[in-house]
Motif scaffolding. Sequence first.
Motif, PDB file in Angstrom:
ATOM      1  N   TYR A  82      90.007  31.069  -8.136  1.00  0.00           N
ATOM      2  CA  TYR A  82      88.758  30.315  -8.139  1.00  0.00           C
ATOM      3  C   TYR A  82      87.786  30.883  -9.166  1.00  0.00           C
ATOM      4  O   TYR A  82      87.281  30.177 -10.026  1.00  0.00           O
ATOM      5  CB  TYR A  82      88.103  30.366  -6.753  1.00  0.00           C
ATOM      6  N   LEU A  83      87.514  32.190  -9.064  1.00  0.00           N
ATOM      7  CA  LEU A  83      86.505  32.835  -9.908  1.00  0.00           C
ATOM      8  C   LEU A  83      86.996  34.206 -10.353  1.00  0.00           C
ATOM      9  O   LEU A  83      87.721  34.883  -9.626  1.00  0.00           O
ATOM     10  CB  LEU A  83      85.196  33.017  -9.130  1.00  0.00           C
TER      11      LEU A  83
ATOM     12  N   LEU B 140      92.220  27.229 -10.092  1.00  0.00           N
ATOM     13  CA  LEU B 140      92.094  26.598  -8.777  1.00  0.00           C
ATOM     14  C   LEU B 140      90.845  25.733  -8.699  1.00  0.00           C
ATOM     15  O   LEU B 140      90.862  24.652  -8.092  1.00  0.00           O
ATOM     16  CB  LEU B 140      92.065  27.652  -7.669  1.00  0.00           C
ATOM     17  N   LEU B 141      89.746  26.191  -9.309  1.00  0.00           N
ATOM     18  CA  LEU B 141      88.524  25.391  -9.301  1.00  0.00           C
ATOM     19  C   LEU B 141      88.656  24.186 -10.222  1.00  0.00           C
ATOM     20  O   LEU B 141      88.093  23.126  -9.954  1.00  0.00           O
ATOM     21  CB  LEU B 141      87.315  26.238  -9.706  1.00  0.00           C
TER      22      LEU B 141
ATOM     23  N   GLY C 290      89.387  18.647 -12.699  1.00  0.00           N
ATOM     24  CA  GLY C 290      89.146  18.846 -14.121  1.00  0.00           C
ATOM     25  C   GLY C 290      87.690  18.824 -14.530  1.00  0.00           C
ATOM     26  O   GLY C 290      87.383  19.050 -15.709  1.00  0.00           O
ATOM     27  N   PHE C 291      86.766  18.573 -13.574  1.00  0.00           N
ATOM     28  CA  PHE C 291      85.348  18.574 -13.962  1.00  0.00           C
ATOM     29  C   PHE C 291      84.902  19.973 -14.367  1.00  0.00           C
ATOM     30  O   PHE C 291      84.221  20.148 -15.378  1.00  0.00           O
ATOM     31  CB  PHE C 291      84.478  18.046 -12.820  1.00  0.00           C
ATOM     32  N   LEU C 292      85.265  20.975 -13.567  1.00  0.00           N
ATOM     33  CA  LEU C 292      84.992  22.357 -13.946  1.00  0.00           C
ATOM     34  C   LEU C 292      86.089  22.834 -14.888  1.00  0.00           C
ATOM     35  O   LEU C 292      87.228  22.376 -14.822  1.00  0.00           O
ATOM     36  CB  LEU C 292      84.901  23.251 -12.720  1.00  0.00           C
TER      37      LEU C 292
ATOM     38  N   VAL D 165      95.290  23.776  -2.226  1.00  0.00           N
ATOM     39  CA  VAL D 165      93.971  23.458  -2.777  1.00  0.00           C
ATOM     40  C   VAL D 165      93.689  21.962  -2.653  1.00  0.00           C
ATOM     41  O   VAL D 165      94.476  21.138  -3.135  1.00  0.00           O
ATOM     42  CB  VAL D 165      93.884  23.890  -4.254  1.00  0.00           C
ATOM     43  N   PRO D 166      92.555  21.582  -2.020  1.00  0.00           N
ATOM     44  CA  PRO D 166      92.210  20.162  -1.935  1.00  0.00           C
ATOM     45  C   PRO D 166      91.502  19.695  -3.201  1.00  0.00           C
ATOM     46  O   PRO D 166      90.980  20.497  -3.966  1.00  0.00           O
ATOM     47  CB  PRO D 166      91.246  20.133  -0.748  1.00  0.00           C
ATOM     48  N   VAL D 167      91.497  18.397  -3.426  1.00  0.00           N
ATOM     49  CA  VAL D 167      90.688  17.809  -4.489  1.00  0.00           C
ATOM     50  C   VAL D 167      89.394  17.328  -3.853  1.00  0.00           C
ATOM     51  O   VAL D 167      89.419  16.510  -2.922  1.00  0.00           O
ATOM     52  CB  VAL D 167      91.422  16.654  -5.191  1.00  0.00           C
TER      53      VAL D 167
END
Length: 349
Positions: free
Chosen positions: A197-198, A234-235, A241-243, A274-276
């Motif tokens: 994620y980060l 993951l994000l 794909g926005f991030l 991972v959900p969308v």
Amino acid sequence: MNAASLPIISMASLNSSEGLAQLRQAASEVGFFYLVDHGLSARTLQDYLALSHRFFLLSEKEKQTIDMIHSPHFRGYNAVGSEMTSGRLDAREQFDWMNEEIALAPEQLRRPWQKLIGPNLWPAAMPTLKPALLYLQTKLSAVSVTLLQQLCKALGVSPNALDATLGEQPYTHAKLIRYPAQQTAEQGVGAHKDPGYLTFVIQDGQSGLKVERDGQWVDVAPIPGALVVNIGELLEMASNGFLKATNHKVESPTQGVERYSIAFFMGAQLSATVPVLSLPPELKARALGPSTDPNNPLLTDVGNNVLKGRLRSHPHVTREHYCSEPLKQLLAESFTAIPTADICSGCRV
């Protein structure tokens, strides 16, 4: 890229709509930013870099007692030239640690990624390292969860939208890293995107981290007291794909200078999928799907995605611990549809 041109985000600003808008822009357009006012002082970060320096001053014999070859969970020490990125060896020395856990017995393994679960390796010659790094892990975990929740708010969804994938605590992986000086600039770590994620990076005063932007490699200059943050794959998947997960690399220092850094990776639990996220219409229209690499496809099941990276990055550990039955069968079942390169004879991972 100079320090001023890389977004600087204050944690203290994220209680305002303006601060959330700045965070959304940095995470979606650049994928990299500096984080300040995060609760760890500049002195604390410098103290941890000094601790890292002391670890790498241990003798080779002492460091080899905790070499990663002894860990089927991919924890411990790696000498220079022990890890691969983008198919090439990296010129960095490092120490990896993750969540402290109890390893599963072989008969309990149902998925190959479950072999990642286990204890860390700690040097007997430096007893202060374990409590110090586990404390840092706890502090950065808390910051990362808060930032992830603020990112969800910035996307117009519930701040707790991804909490279920974290469980009681996020899956974390961290590294102490030393880049020794080279005669010429070489691959300290090759171009890549991070899988979680980060990612947080604590940098010393020596530059070397570079981010790809508009087809150019630009420097991420160190700022005392700031954490460098980048968005992981993951994000990018969760936001369709926005991030933006951004390619980055480190060039080895030259002229007798060494570079020290600490990298902290926060992700979902290995058992998670991972959900969308259901973004608001104005953001959803700009979410064009995550980027794809046919040689390194993303997997929504987190455990297999993480394991795939470990197996490729540390082939010596793979050969030592993952090429016996029944693990080969579990690997074949998990990765059979993925067009990836051979790691060792008999295994395609």
